[in-house]
Scaffold this motif. Structure first.
Motif, PDB file in Angstrom:
ATOM      1  N   GLN A   1       0.841  -1.188   0.000  1.00  0.00           N
ATOM      2  CA  GLN A   1       0.000   0.000   0.000  1.00  0.00           C
ATOM      3  C   GLN A   1       0.879   1.242   0.000  1.00  0.00           C
ATOM      4  OE1 GLN A   1      -3.412   0.332   2.539  1.00  0.00           O
ATOM      5  NE2 GLN A   1      -3.459  -1.877   2.877  1.00  0.00           N
ATOM      6  N   VAL A   2       0.546   2.160  -0.888  1.00  0.00           N
ATOM      7  CA  VAL A   2       1.283   3.412  -1.003  1.00  0.00           C
ATOM      8  C   VAL A   2       0.314   4.561  -0.748  1.00  0.00           C
ATOM      9  CG1 VAL A   2       2.627   4.888  -2.541  1.00  0.00           C
ATOM     10  CG2 VAL A   2       2.804   2.396  -2.744  1.00  0.00           C
ATOM     11  N   ASN A   3       0.636   5.391   0.227  1.00  0.00           N
ATOM     12  CA  ASN A   3      -0.133   6.603   0.485  1.00  0.00           C
ATOM     13  C   ASN A   3       0.716   7.774   0.032  1.00  0.00           C
ATOM     14  OD1 ASN A   3      -2.368   5.347   1.886  1.00  0.00           O
ATOM     15  ND2 ASN A   3      -0.941   4.995   3.540  1.00  0.00           N
ATOM     16  N   MET A   4       0.164   8.592  -0.873  1.00  0.00           N
ATOM     17  CA  MET A   4       0.934   9.733  -1.355  1.00  0.00           C
ATOM     18  C   MET A   4       0.003  10.873  -1.740  1.00  0.00           C
ATOM     19  SD  MET A   4       2.337   8.313  -4.957  1.00  0.00           S
ATOM     20  CE  MET A   4       1.290   8.054  -6.360  1.00  0.00           C
ATOM     21  N   ILE A   5       0.577  12.061  -1.775  1.00  0.00           N
ATOM     22  CA  ILE A   5      -0.175  13.244  -2.166  1.00  0.00           C
ATOM     23  C   ILE A   5      -0.595  13.108  -3.625  1.00  0.00           C
ATOM     24  CG2 ILE A   5      -0.047  15.751  -2.493  1.00  0.00           C
ATOM     25  CD1 ILE A   5       2.000  15.847  -0.247  1.00  0.00           C
ATOM     26  N   GLU A   6      -1.793  13.534  -3.914  1.00  0.00           N
ATOM     27  CA  GLU A   6      -2.284  13.493  -5.292  1.00  0.00           C
ATOM     28  C   GLU A   6      -1.412  14.351  -6.205  1.00  0.00           C
ATOM     29  OE1 GLU A   6      -6.195  15.284  -5.231  1.00  0.00           O
ATOM     30  OE2 GLU A   6      -5.398  17.193  -4.527  1.00  0.00           O
ATOM     31  N   GLY A   7      -1.491  14.065  -7.506  1.00  0.00           N
ATOM     32  CA  GLY A   7      -0.812  14.921  -8.456  1.00  0.00           C
ATOM     33  C   GLY A   7       0.150  14.231  -9.404  1.00  0.00           C
ATOM     34  N   ARG A   8       0.443  12.955  -9.171  1.00  0.00           N
ATOM     35  CA  ARG A   8       1.340  12.252 -10.091  1.00  0.00           C
ATOM     36  C   ARG A   8       0.568  11.845 -11.348  1.00  0.00           C
ATOM     37  NH1 ARG A   8       2.921  12.230  -4.863  1.00  0.00           N
ATOM     38  NH2 ARG A   8       5.166  12.209  -4.602  1.00  0.00           N
ATOM     39  N   SER A   9       1.278  11.745 -12.451  1.00  0.00           N
ATOM     40  CA  SER A   9       0.642  11.345 -13.708  1.00  0.00           C
ATOM     41  C   SER A   9       0.358   9.838 -13.692  1.00  0.00           C
ATOM     42  CB  SER A   9       1.556  11.674 -14.888  1.00  0.00           C
ATOM     43  OG  SER A   9       2.696  10.824 -14.881  1.00  0.00           O
ATOM     44  N   GLU A  10      -0.496   9.409 -14.603  1.00  0.00           N
ATOM     45  CA  GLU A  10      -0.783   7.979 -14.729  1.00  0.00           C
ATOM     46  C   GLU A  10       0.493   7.223 -15.083  1.00  0.00           C
ATOM     47  OE1 GLU A  10      -3.715   6.492 -13.900  1.00  0.00           O
ATOM     48  OE2 GLU A  10      -4.242   8.529 -13.276  1.00  0.00           O
ATOM     49  N   LYS A  11       1.328   7.806 -15.917  1.00  0.00           N
ATOM     50  CA  LYS A  11       2.594   7.178 -16.298  1.00  0.00           C
ATOM     51  C   LYS A  11       3.495   6.972 -15.075  1.00  0.00           C
ATOM     52  CE  LYS A  11       6.294   7.567 -19.680  1.00  0.00           C
ATOM     53  NZ  LYS A  11       6.838   8.306 -20.816  1.00  0.00           N
TER      54      LYS A  11
ATOM     55  N   LYS B   1      -5.133  19.060   0.473  1.00  0.00           N
ATOM     56  CA  LYS B   1      -5.722  19.739   1.634  1.00  0.00           C
ATOM     57  C   LYS B   1      -5.959  18.781   2.803  1.00  0.00           C
ATOM     58  CE  LYS B   1     -10.289  19.491  -0.453  1.00  0.00           C
ATOM     59  NZ  LYS B   1     -11.377  20.279  -0.992  1.00  0.00           N
ATOM     60  N   HIS B   2      -5.765  17.476   2.584  1.00  0.00           N
ATOM     61  CA  HIS B   2      -5.923  16.481   3.646  1.00  0.00           C
ATOM     62  C   HIS B   2      -4.591  15.893   4.088  1.00  0.00           C
ATOM     63  CE1 HIS B   2     -10.270  15.585   2.124  1.00  0.00           C
ATOM     64  NE2 HIS B   2     -10.161  16.772   2.694  1.00  0.00           N
ATOM     65  N   TYR B   3      -3.483  16.443   3.617  1.00  0.00           N
ATOM     66  CA  TYR B   3      -2.151  15.924   3.913  1.00  0.00           C
ATOM     67  C   TYR B   3      -1.392  16.995   4.689  1.00  0.00           C
ATOM     68  CZ  TYR B   3       2.019  13.067   2.945  1.00  0.00           C
ATOM     69  OH  TYR B   3       3.124  12.260   3.053  1.00  0.00           O
ATOM     70  N   GLY B   4      -1.050  16.703   5.928  1.00  0.00           N
ATOM     71  CA  GLY B   4      -0.383  17.684   6.768  1.00  0.00           C
ATOM     72  C   GLY B   4       1.112  17.473   6.856  1.00  0.00           C
ATOM     73  N   ILE B   5       1.845  18.578   6.789  1.00  0.00           N
ATOM     74  CA  ILE B   5       3.307  18.560   6.928  1.00  0.00           C
ATOM     75  C   ILE B   5       3.682  19.708   7.864  1.00  0.00           C
ATOM     76  CG2 ILE B   5       5.526  18.752   5.741  1.00  0.00           C
ATOM     77  CD1 ILE B   5       3.975  17.971   3.124  1.00  0.00           C
TER      78      ILE B   5
ATOM     79  N   ARG C   1       0.348  -7.364  -5.419  1.00  0.00           N
ATOM     80  CA  ARG C   1      -0.709  -6.359  -5.540  1.00  0.00           C
ATOM     81  C   ARG C   1      -0.169  -5.030  -5.015  1.00  0.00           C
ATOM     82  NH1 ARG C   1      -2.008 -10.530  -7.661  1.00  0.00           N
ATOM     83  NH2 ARG C   1      -4.004 -11.582  -7.484  1.00  0.00           N
ATOM     84  N   VAL C   2      -0.408  -3.955  -5.740  1.00  0.00           N
ATOM     85  CA  VAL C   2       0.003  -2.614  -5.317  1.00  0.00           C
ATOM     86  C   VAL C   2      -1.231  -1.735  -5.293  1.00  0.00           C
ATOM     87  CG1 VAL C   2       1.446  -0.609  -5.818  1.00  0.00           C
ATOM     88  CG2 VAL C   2       2.308  -2.907  -6.320  1.00  0.00           C
ATOM     89  N   LEU C   3      -1.490  -1.129  -4.150  1.00  0.00           N
ATOM     90  CA  LEU C   3      -2.632  -0.230  -3.980  1.00  0.00           C
ATOM     91  C   LEU C   3      -2.109   1.175  -3.752  1.00  0.00           C
ATOM     92  CD1 LEU C   3      -4.574  -2.430  -1.428  1.00  0.00           C
ATOM     93  CD2 LEU C   3      -4.880  -2.384  -3.902  1.00  0.00           C
ATOM     94  N   ILE C   4      -2.527   2.104  -4.595  1.00  0.00           N
ATOM     95  CA  ILE C   4      -2.105   3.492  -4.442  1.00  0.00           C
ATOM     96  C   ILE C   4      -3.284   4.298  -3.902  1.00  0.00           C
ATOM     97  CG2 ILE C   4      -1.328   5.576  -5.624  1.00  0.00           C
ATOM     98  CD1 ILE C   4       0.082   3.764  -7.651  1.00  0.00           C
TER      99      ILE C   4
ATOM    100  N   GLY D   1       2.365  20.836  10.530  1.00  0.00           N
ATOM    101  CA  GLY D   1       1.268  21.643  11.030  1.00  0.00           C
ATOM    102  C   GLY D   1       0.496  22.422   9.974  1.00  0.00           C
ATOM    103  N   LYS D   2       0.860  22.249   8.722  1.00  0.00           N
ATOM    104  CA  LYS D   2       0.166  22.931   7.631  1.00  0.00           C
ATOM    105  C   LYS D   2      -0.211  21.916   6.566  1.00  0.00           C
ATOM    106  CE  LYS D   2       2.535  27.224   8.406  1.00  0.00           C
ATOM    107  NZ  LYS D   2       3.102  28.412   7.877  1.00  0.00           N
ATOM    108  N   THR D   3      -1.206  22.250   5.775  1.00  0.00           N
ATOM    109  CA  THR D   3      -1.564  21.345   4.697  1.00  0.00           C
ATOM    110  C   THR D   3      -0.555  21.445   3.568  1.00  0.00           C
ATOM    111  OG1 THR D   3      -2.958  22.914   3.486  1.00  0.00           O
ATOM    112  CG2 THR D   3      -4.033  21.611   5.215  1.00  0.00           C
ATOM    113  N   ALA D   4      -0.431  20.377   2.831  1.00  0.00           N
ATOM    114  CA  ALA D   4       0.460  20.388   1.669  1.00  0.00           C
ATOM    115  C   ALA D   4       0.017  21.447   0.662  1.00  0.00           C
ATOM    116  CB  ALA D   4       0.481  19.001   1.021  1.00  0.00           C
ATOM    117  N   GLU D   5      -1.285  21.648   0.581  1.00  0.00           N
ATOM    118  CA  GLU D   5      -1.830  22.669  -0.319  1.00  0.00           C
ATOM    119  C   GLU D   5      -1.317  24.055   0.043  1.00  0.00           C
ATOM    120  OE1 GLU D   5      -6.110  23.055  -2.236  1.00  0.00           O
ATOM    121  OE2 GLU D   5      -6.137  23.585  -0.100  1.00  0.00           O
ATOM    122  N   LYS D   6      -1.347  24.398   1.319  1.00  0.00           N
ATOM    123  CA  LYS D   6      -0.863  25.697   1.775  1.00  0.00           C
ATOM    124  C   LYS D   6       0.649  25.844   1.605  1.00  0.00           C
ATOM    125  CE  LYS D   6      -4.619  27.164   4.324  1.00  0.00           C
ATOM    126  NZ  LYS D   6      -5.284  28.369   4.405  1.00  0.00           N
TER     127      LYS D   6
END
Length: 63
Positions: A5-15, A49-53, A40-43, A55-60
């Protein structure tokens, strides 16, 4: 049957995600001799806005 299982911030291309799946599958084969077809690989993509680094969101943080 290994499940990775891989948890990562959205934004990577399909490739990029396809390359990640391929590389993780190969690493699992090399490390534990698991047949490729059994790996099996689950991404899970987390919205910025739901990923904190630090004390702030990754978006901010502009990630």
């Amino acid at each position: 049957m290994p499940v990775i299982q891989v948890n990562m911030i959205e934004g990577r291309s399909e490739k990029q995600k396809e390359a990640l799946i391929q590389e993780l599958t190969e690493a699992c084969y090399k490390a534990i001799s698991a047949p490729h077809e059994s790996v099996r690989v689950l991404i899970n993509e987390i919205p910025k806005k739901h990923y904190g680094i630090g004390g702030k969101t990754a978006e901010k943080l502009g990630r």
